[in-house]
Design an enzyme around this catalytic site. Structure first.
Site, mmCIF file in Angstrom:
data_model
loop_
_atom_site.group_PDB
_atom_site.id
_atom_site.type_symbol
_atom_site.label_atom_id
_atom_site.label_comp_id
_atom_site.label_asym_id
_atom_site.label_seq_id
_atom_site.Cartn_x
_atom_site.Cartn_y
_atom_site.Cartn_z
ATOM 1 N N ASN A 9 0.887 -1.171 0.000
ATOM 2 C CA ASN A 9 0.000 0.000 0.000
ATOM 3 C C ASN A 9 0.920 1.214 0.000
ATOM 4 O O ASN A 9 1.551 1.513 1.011
ATOM 5 C CB ASN A 9 -0.883 -0.038 1.254
ATOM 6 C CG ASN A 9 -1.641 1.256 1.464
ATOM 7 O OD1 ASN A 9 -1.790 2.059 0.536
ATOM 8 N ND2 ASN A 9 -2.132 1.474 2.680
ATOM 9 N N TRP A 10 0.993 1.855 -1.147
ATOM 10 C CA TRP A 10 1.952 2.965 -1.261
ATOM 11 C C TRP A 10 1.504 4.254 -0.595
ATOM 12 O O TRP A 10 2.283 5.176 -0.424
ATOM 13 C CB TRP A 10 2.239 3.236 -2.747
ATOM 14 C CG TRP A 10 3.230 2.273 -3.328
ATOM 15 C CD1 TRP A 10 3.894 1.276 -2.672
ATOM 16 C CD2 TRP A 10 3.673 2.234 -4.688
ATOM 17 N NE1 TRP A 10 4.728 0.615 -3.543
ATOM 18 C CE2 TRP A 10 4.612 1.186 -4.788
ATOM 19 C CE3 TRP A 10 3.377 2.977 -5.829
ATOM 20 C CZ2 TRP A 10 5.254 0.865 -5.981
ATOM 21 C CZ3 TRP A 10 4.007 2.659 -7.019
ATOM 22 C CH2 TRP A 10 4.941 1.607 -7.083
ATOM 23 N N LYS A 11 0.210 4.368 -0.313
ATOM 24 C CA LYS A 11 -0.322 5.604 0.283
ATOM 25 C C LYS A 11 -0.042 6.781 -0.652
ATOM 26 O O LYS A 11 -0.047 6.589 -1.865
ATOM 27 C CB LYS A 11 0.234 5.811 1.689
ATOM 28 C CG LYS A 11 0.146 4.522 2.516
ATOM 29 C CD LYS A 11 0.406 4.695 3.982
ATOM 30 C CE LYS A 11 0.254 3.342 4.676
ATOM 31 N NZ LYS A 11 0.315 3.435 6.123
ATOM 32 N N HIS A 95 -9.258 1.714 4.745
ATOM 33 C CA HIS A 95 -7.977 1.811 5.463
ATOM 34 C C HIS A 95 -8.128 2.772 6.645
ATOM 35 O O HIS A 95 -8.887 3.742 6.568
ATOM 36 C CB HIS A 95 -6.888 2.303 4.504
ATOM 37 C CG HIS A 95 -5.518 2.204 5.113
ATOM 38 N ND1 HIS A 95 -5.008 3.177 5.946
ATOM 39 C CD2 HIS A 95 -4.587 1.238 5.041
ATOM 40 C CE1 HIS A 95 -3.802 2.795 6.348
ATOM 41 N NE2 HIS A 95 -3.520 1.624 5.819
ATOM 42 N N GLU A 97 -6.392 5.096 7.674
ATOM 43 C CA GLU A 97 -6.129 6.509 7.353
ATOM 44 C C GLU A 97 -7.344 7.140 6.668
ATOM 45 O O GLU A 97 -7.618 8.329 6.851
ATOM 46 C CB GLU A 97 -4.869 6.615 6.485
ATOM 47 C CG GLU A 97 -3.618 6.346 7.323
ATOM 48 C CD GLU A 97 -2.472 5.694 6.578
ATOM 49 O OE1 GLU A 97 -2.451 5.726 5.340
ATOM 50 O OE2 GLU A 97 -1.592 5.098 7.253
ATOM 51 N N GLU A 167 -5.411 -4.583 10.593
ATOM 52 C CA GLU A 167 -4.349 -3.585 10.662
ATOM 53 C C GLU A 167 -4.486 -2.747 11.928
ATOM 54 O O GLU A 167 -5.104 -1.674 11.900
ATOM 55 C CB GLU A 167 -4.433 -2.661 9.446
ATOM 56 C CG GLU A 167 -4.142 -3.343 8.139
ATOM 57 C CD GLU A 167 -3.426 -2.388 7.209
ATOM 58 O OE1 GLU A 167 -2.369 -2.764 6.686
ATOM 59 O OE2 GLU A 167 -3.898 -1.262 7.011
ATOM 60 N N GLY A 173 2.924 2.087 10.603
ATOM 61 C CA GLY A 173 3.908 3.164 10.526
ATOM 62 C C GLY A 173 4.730 3.349 11.788
ATOM 63 O O GLY A 173 5.502 4.293 11.892
ATOM 64 N N SER A 213 3.647 -2.300 9.965
ATOM 65 C CA SER A 213 5.099 -2.444 10.134
ATOM 66 C C SER A 213 5.624 -3.833 9.747
ATOM 67 O O SER A 213 6.518 -4.368 10.417
ATOM 68 C CB SER A 213 5.517 -2.064 11.553
ATOM 69 O OG SER A 213 5.190 -0.707 11.804
ATOM 70 N N GLY A 234 3.017 -1.188 4.089
ATOM 71 C CA GLY A 234 3.093 0.191 3.648
ATOM 72 C C GLY A 234 4.532 0.565 3.326
ATOM 73 O O GLY A 234 5.027 0.351 2.218
ATOM 74 N N GLY A 235 5.241 1.087 4.328
ATOM 75 C CA GLY A 235 6.606 1.588 4.139
ATOM 76 C C GLY A 235 7.530 0.616 3.428
ATOM 77 O O GLY A 235 8.292 1.010 2.529
HETATM 78 P P1 PGA Z 1 3.119 0.211 7.379
HETATM 79 O O1 PGA Z 1 1.628 0.503 6.790
HETATM 80 O O2 PGA Z 1 3.551 -1.112 6.790
HETATM 81 O O3 PGA Z 1 3.955 1.366 6.881
HETATM 82 O O4 PGA Z 1 3.009 0.142 8.851
HETATM 83 C C1 PGA Z 1 0.708 -0.528 6.614
HETATM 84 C C2 PGA Z 1 -0.601 0.030 6.137
HETATM 85 O O5 PGA Z 1 -0.983 1.131 6.574
HETATM 86 O O6 PGA Z 1 -1.290 -0.586 5.306
#
Ligand code: PGA
Length: 252
Positions: A9-11, A95, A97, A167, A173, A213, A234-235
């Site tokens: 998930n690149w956001k 998600h 966010e 999640e 993050g 993470s 994500g990251g």
């Molecule tokens: P993260 O994000 O791997 O950077 O913690 C995961 C996500 O929000 O899907």
């Protein structure tokens, strides 16, 4: 048999040119899709370029969000009908966010789940959980409610195709993943909820991901758990070498 799904998930990161070079770089380095499926959910404005760069067609290119109407006067929104026409198979829905910064309620998420199915795509539905809720013991109630609300009115035929991601927002993050037992517990809870709403058979066929993470150095432990069928990273999905490592977790 649930085929593992390693999804990124690149956001709101990268540019079109960076997205293209990532997709070019992973060609030939990902496992066959019938062994381990891989996907990147990216901003809508990158998708056409990514599809064109994806010559090997092993990586699935997904969207991060879309609206619940197919067309209309909704300035700035992304149409699920247009995503489907491009050949996009997956869209993330709900998600944490989106819930937090864009006020997506359970009702909005349910409408989006229905819109994604209506347009022939598969939603990756995210359930979050805050540390406050975990510590107060409210987590069970919370995750069950989110899954139940997201699937309201969804037929068993559609629900059988869904992907759900557990999640915990305290792990997203933060650099520190949930423990493997916490990830297993969350994914198990989601599977039990699907079994209660639909059936054991249906629940046993649905893929449930853990996100928060996930990195090359912790993915193998998470994937070893019975109810963890994949990850949403994500990251660590932003860097091509790190994503290639995640995708090839069986060899780490
Ligand atoms: P993260 O994000 O791997 O950077 O913690 C995961 C996500 O929000 O899907």
């Amino acid at each position: 048999m649930r085929i593992p799904l390693i999804a990124g998930n690149w956001k709101m990161n990268k540019t079109v040119a960076e997205a293209r070079s990532f997709v070019e770089a992973v060609q030939g380095k990902l496992p066959a899709a019938d062994v381990v499926e891989t996907a990147i959910a990216a901003p809508a404005l990158f998708l056409q370029t990514m599809l064109e760069a994806n010559t090997e067609d092993v990586l699935r290119i997904g969207a991060e969000a879309c609206y619940y109407e197919d067309d209309g006067a909704y300035t700035g929104e992304t149409s699920p009908r247009a995503l489907h026409e491009m050949g996009i198979p997956y869209t993330i829905v709900g998600h944490s966010e989106r819930r937090r910064y864009f006020n997506e309620t359970d009702d909005v998420i349910n409408r989006k789940v229905q819109a994604v199915f209506r347009n022939g795509m598969t939603p990756i539905v995210c359930c979050d959980e805050t540390m406050g809720r975990r510590e107060s013991g409210e987590k069970i109630h919370w995750v069950v409610n989110q899954v139940t609300a997201a699937l309201k009115g969804v037929s068993p035929e559609d629900a059988a195709k869904i992907v759900v991601a557990y999640e915990p927002s305290w792990a997203i993050g933060s650099g520190t993943s949930a423990s493997t037992d916490q990830a297993e517990e969350g994914c198990y809870l989601i599977r039990q909820t699907l079994a209660d709403i639909y059936s054991d058979d249906l629940a046993n066929g649905v893929r449930i991901l853990y996100g928060g993470s996930v990195k090359p150095d912790n993915i193998a432990g998470l994937m070893a758990k019975n109810n963890v069928d994949g990850v949403l990273a994500g990251g660590s999905s932003l860097d091509e070498n790190s994503f290639i490592q995640l995708a090839n977790y069986q060899n780490l």
